[in-house]
Design a protein around this motif. Structure first.
Motif, mmCIF file in Angstrom:
data_model
loop_
_atom_site.group_PDB
_atom_site.id
_atom_site.type_symbol
_atom_site.label_atom_id
_atom_site.label_comp_id
_atom_site.label_asym_id
_atom_site.label_seq_id
_atom_site.Cartn_x
_atom_site.Cartn_y
_atom_site.Cartn_z
ATOM 1 N N LEU A 163 -24.700 -3.524 -17.117
ATOM 2 C CA LEU A 163 -25.776 -4.188 -16.403
ATOM 3 C C LEU A 163 -26.959 -3.258 -16.217
ATOM 4 N N ALA A 164 -26.676 -1.981 -16.020
ATOM 5 C CA ALA A 164 -27.759 -1.049 -15.728
ATOM 6 C C ALA A 164 -28.483 -0.574 -16.982
ATOM 7 N N ARG A 201 -26.312 -7.255 -23.001
ATOM 8 C CA ARG A 201 -25.526 -7.789 -21.890
ATOM 9 C C ARG A 201 -24.844 -9.084 -22.284
ATOM 10 N N ILE A 202 -25.564 -9.918 -23.022
ATOM 11 C CA ILE A 202 -24.958 -11.173 -23.459
ATOM 12 C C ILE A 202 -23.819 -10.888 -24.435
ATOM 13 N N ALA A 203 -24.048 -9.948 -25.335
ATOM 14 C CA ALA A 203 -22.982 -9.557 -26.261
ATOM 15 C C ALA A 203 -21.763 -9.094 -25.475
ATOM 16 N N GLY A 204 -21.992 -8.241 -24.481
ATOM 17 C CA GLY A 204 -20.900 -7.753 -23.657
ATOM 18 C C GLY A 204 -20.167 -8.891 -22.960
ATOM 19 N N ALA A 205 -20.937 -9.850 -22.460
ATOM 20 C CA ALA A 205 -20.334 -10.988 -21.767
ATOM 21 C C ALA A 205 -19.420 -11.763 -22.713
ATOM 22 N N LYS A 248 -20.361 -6.194 -31.110
ATOM 23 C CA LYS A 248 -19.994 -4.883 -30.565
ATOM 24 C C LYS A 248 -21.136 -3.904 -30.744
ATOM 25 N N LYS A 249 -21.796 -3.996 -31.898
ATOM 26 C CA LYS A 249 -22.929 -3.108 -32.159
ATOM 27 C C LYS A 249 -24.025 -3.326 -31.107
ATOM 28 N N GLU A 250 -24.315 -4.591 -30.828
ATOM 29 C CA GLU A 250 -25.343 -4.900 -29.820
ATOM 30 C C GLU A 250 -24.981 -4.320 -28.457
ATOM 31 N N SER A 251 -23.685 -4.410 -28.117
ATOM 32 C CA SER A 251 -23.316 -4.102 -26.740
ATOM 33 C C SER A 251 -23.095 -2.612 -26.486
ATOM 34 N N ASP A 252 -23.126 -1.786 -27.510
ATOM 35 C CA ASP A 252 -23.067 -0.358 -27.170
ATOM 36 C C ASP A 252 -24.229 0.423 -27.740
ATOM 37 N N ALA A 253 -25.323 -0.292 -27.952
ATOM 38 C CA ALA A 253 -26.522 0.380 -28.474
ATOM 39 C C ALA A 253 -27.278 1.059 -27.353
#
Lengths: 227, 227
Positions: free
Chosen positions: B145-146, B153-157, B222-227
DNA sequence: GCAAAAGTATTATATATATCATGTTTTTAA
DNA sequence: TTAAAAACATGATATATATAATACTTTTGC
């Protein structure tokens, strides 16, 4: 920087406090005392952590490095708090901890933590409650990060620091901490934090003196952080 | 909507699972079985919660209402998860839970939870580990979130939902959930989520069919959410 | 089976906040 | 004690994302 724990049945070590007096001697034998200077890394993301650090003095930040230079502070720790992996399985941890002041810690290896549960019925209950509390705090913080604007997040950050570390006789926050670290904790940049601070100083809500910060109008900050 | 628990020593009830077989009969006597229809409130922020709900079937969201209409989803729960206040002190809770599907729960009053610890040495350890795991998840989410932008964030969700609820034989996420709820979980608005979804659908990363969502390229997310 | 409510789709506009750029001061280490 | 490195201060600019406004579609309760 490392030695056998000489005396750890003091109220500041969470682990010893939660064990039967007769067991504490074994903690002394199995635990190690590590000291860390301000700025030193206590544990690093990716490393194998096969035990827990119990902070007995000082202060630390728990943080995560992002790619190049972007750091995010997840929480702060003070005397009485636990650092390192939670639960009791051997594991690499995704998070680092760095001393913000000179720190003393008791390191208890997982082996000994595990062995302590059956003999100290209170221990797992204490851990359970500790984690339950932290979980509640974590969920509140999550909410803050997701819903508040920068001002609100910075207000929340200051209030957390105020609650966790208290103030000295002059009303200054007891933790000397860089603006950058506050910004990292509030999930924003130094520049934005600076701008918000300028406004609040002008309004008399806070006062700064070098690294020392004084919260003058606590109510105003609270208003910002739950709007 | 309420009755004595008829049979709760099944693997899906966290509490009974962690108690000695002989003790489960007492759980049955002291616990209550509550059922909730989709959309029904399980517990509400501000209310006194004097026990814990153990989800045995269905799915729920844990959320917080903000002022007028802004809702934030903190986490999801499925069979095996615990809802309601954590720890074991009577307390009002700052967070609400709502059923996303028809739910069955065991409600165990704090009194009985407390009484169960001394007799079931495994119980507090199980709770401890449960909380430790959730804490770790919470801290990861905090970080997301931060630090991540909306896309991340959407990818993570989506990845969380994928991990928690899995997919059916067609590869669709097993939880039917509104876009608004996904947005609330990702800490963004419906409109922004819509925009991101449009892009991803065009790129073939996800596919939607009414409320059903299929993740086609997990790696991309996964790529989106840990960029 | 129908009305009402909830959810979905889409564009244009406004704004909060990060990024960039540059200089000064304080702290740390050699 | 000085050089180097952090930390601090401040304005101008760019951009991601929320807000607002409007129309369509599906679900739910009666």
């Amino acid at each position: 920087m490392f030695m056998k724990i000489p005396d750890c049945n003091k109220p500041l070590c969470f682990f010893c406090r939660s064990c039967q007096p007769a067991w504490r001697n074994l903690n002394r034998i199995n635990g190690k005392k590590y000291s860390f200077k301000k700025g030193e890394l206590i544990c690093k993301e990716g490393e194998l952590i096969d035990g827990m650090y119990f902070l007995t003095s000082g202060a630390a930040k728990v943080h995560k490095q992002w790619g190049n230079a972007h750091e995010n502070i997840i929480r702060f720790a003070r005397a009485g708090d636990v650092l390192g992996f939670r639960g009791m399985s051997d594991n690499t941890f995704a998070i680092s901890a760095t001393a913000l002041e000179d720190c003393n810690t008791c390191f208890i290896p997982n082996e000994h933590v595990k062995a302590s549960f059956p003999v100290n019925p209170n221990l797992s209950i204490q851990f359970m409650q500790l984690y339950a509390n932290e979980l509640q705090l974590a969920e509140m913080r999550m909410n803050n990060l997701a819903n508040l604007d920068v001002k609100g997040r910075i207000a929340g950050a200051l209030l957390s620091l105020h609650q966790k570390f208290g103030v000295d006789n002059k009303g200054h926050l007891r933790l000397r901490i860089s603006r950058q670290d506050i910004a990292s904790y509030a999930g924003t940049t130094y520049e934005t934090l600076f701008r918000v601070f300028s406004i609040w100083i002008a309004k008399g809500i806070i006062k700064t003196e070098g690294k020392s910060i004084k919260i003058c109008k606590l109510g105003e900050l609270k208003k910002e952080s739950d709007a």
